[in-house]
Design a protein around this motif. Structure first.
Motif, PDB file in Angstrom:
ATOM      1  N   GLN A  38       0.843  -1.186   0.000  1.00 41.17           N
ATOM      2  CA  GLN A  38       0.000   0.000   0.000  1.00 41.17           C
ATOM      3  C   GLN A  38       0.877   1.234   0.000  1.00 41.17           C
ATOM      4  O   GLN A  38       1.646   1.461   0.944  1.00 41.17           O
ATOM      5  CB  GLN A  38      -0.937   0.017   1.203  1.00 41.17           C
ATOM      6  N   ALA A  39       0.779   1.995  -1.069  1.00 42.53           N
ATOM      7  CA  ALA A  39       1.519   3.244  -1.187  1.00 42.53           C
ATOM      8  C   ALA A  39       0.679   4.373  -0.598  1.00 42.53           C
ATOM      9  O   ALA A  39      -0.552   4.266  -0.507  1.00 42.53           O
ATOM     10  CB  ALA A  39       1.817   3.525  -2.649  1.00 42.53           C
ATOM     11  N   PRO A  40       1.325   5.466  -0.202  1.00 39.25           N
ATOM     12  CA  PRO A  40       0.588   6.595   0.376  1.00 39.25           C
ATOM     13  C   PRO A  40      -0.512   7.097  -0.556  1.00 39.25           C
ATOM     14  O   PRO A  40      -0.271   7.316  -1.742  1.00 39.25           O
ATOM     15  CB  PRO A  40       1.670   7.658   0.574  1.00 39.25           C
ATOM     16  N   GLY A  41      -1.713   7.227  -0.028  1.00 37.79           N
ATOM     17  CA  GLY A  41      -2.831   7.737  -0.808  1.00 37.79           C
ATOM     18  C   GLY A  41      -3.436   6.749  -1.783  1.00 37.79           C
ATOM     19  O   GLY A  41      -4.318   7.113  -2.562  1.00 37.79           O
ATOM     20  N   LYS A  42      -2.967   5.509  -1.748  1.00 33.91           N
ATOM     21  CA  LYS A  42      -3.481   4.496  -2.674  1.00 33.91           C
ATOM     22  C   LYS A  42      -4.054   3.318  -1.909  1.00 33.91           C
ATOM     23  O   LYS A  42      -3.766   3.114  -0.737  1.00 33.91           O
ATOM     24  CB  LYS A  42      -2.368   4.021  -3.611  1.00 33.91           C
ATOM     25  N   GLU A  43      -4.858   2.532  -2.600  1.00 34.28           N
ATOM     26  CA  GLU A  43      -5.422   1.345  -1.980  1.00 34.28           C
ATOM     27  C   GLU A  43      -4.386   0.221  -1.948  1.00 34.28           C
ATOM     28  O   GLU A  43      -3.455   0.184  -2.761  1.00 34.28           O
ATOM     29  CB  GLU A  43      -6.670   0.899  -2.744  1.00 34.28           C
ATOM     30  N   ARG A  44      -4.584  -0.685  -1.028  1.00 28.45           N
ATOM     31  CA  ARG A  44      -3.712  -1.848  -0.943  1.00 28.45           C
ATOM     32  C   ARG A  44      -3.874  -2.679  -2.209  1.00 28.45           C
ATOM     33  O   ARG A  44      -4.981  -2.844  -2.722  1.00 28.45           O
ATOM     34  CB  ARG A  44      -4.068  -2.683   0.283  1.00 28.45           C
ATOM     35  N   GLU A  45      -2.774  -3.229  -2.718  1.00 31.82           N
ATOM     36  CA  GLU A  45      -2.821  -4.021  -3.940  1.00 31.82           C
ATOM     37  C   GLU A  45      -2.058  -5.324  -3.793  1.00 31.82           C
ATOM     38  O   GLU A  45      -1.106  -5.428  -3.023  1.00 31.82           O
ATOM     39  CB  GLU A  45      -2.254  -3.227  -5.126  1.00 31.82           C
ATOM     40  N   PHE A  46      -2.484  -6.279  -4.570  1.00 31.88           N
ATOM     41  CA  PHE A  46      -1.819  -7.581  -4.613  1.00 31.88           C
ATOM     42  C   PHE A  46      -0.466  -7.450  -5.298  1.00 31.88           C
ATOM     43  O   PHE A  46      -0.327  -6.746  -6.301  1.00 31.88           O
ATOM     44  CB  PHE A  46      -2.706  -8.556  -5.387  1.00 31.88           C
TER      45      PHE A  46
END
Length: 120
Positions: A38-46
């Motif tokens: 999970q990057a800042p300001g972004k949703e968690r991703e696979f």
């Protein structure tokens, strides 16, 4: 039930490498294991996953050829080897475990995360 503890994150220059580790308690070999970020300001991703039955591996397209997931059932540990890191790989990386999911997001068990920062 499984408890997960990640380690190995840090600051690295673009083009560098890191290896993340995730130590598990509980019946580790009974679980599919995944890495997410999970990057800042972004949703968690696979990012990557490894299946418990046959060690089949799965990757997000943008990390194929650069990241490798592996597991050592004797050590109850899953790894994420990352090479040729890019600034866009900067994120908190999470380890997760699930009996049935492989590439889905709703894994049952999660670690606390480890920060990976790639400088340009």
């Amino acid at each position: 039930q499984v408890q997960l503890v990640e380690s190995g994150g840090g600051l690295v220059q673009a083009g560098g490498s890191l290896r993340l580790s995730c130590a598990a308690s509980g019946p580790f070999s009974s679980y599919n294991m995944g890495w997410f970020r999970q990057a800042p300001g972004k949703e968690r991703e696979f990012v990557a996953a490894i299946r418990r039955t046959d060690d089949s591996t799965y990757y997000k397209d943008s990390v194929k050829g650069r990241f490798t997931i592996s597991r050592d059932n004797a050590k109850n540990t899953v790894y994420l080897q990352m090479i040729n890191l890019k600034p866009e790989d900067t994120a908190v990386y999470y380890c997760a475990a699930d009996r049935w999911l492989v590439t889905g997001m709703k894994y049952d068990y999660w670690g606390q995360g480890t920060q990976v920062t790639v400088s340009s």
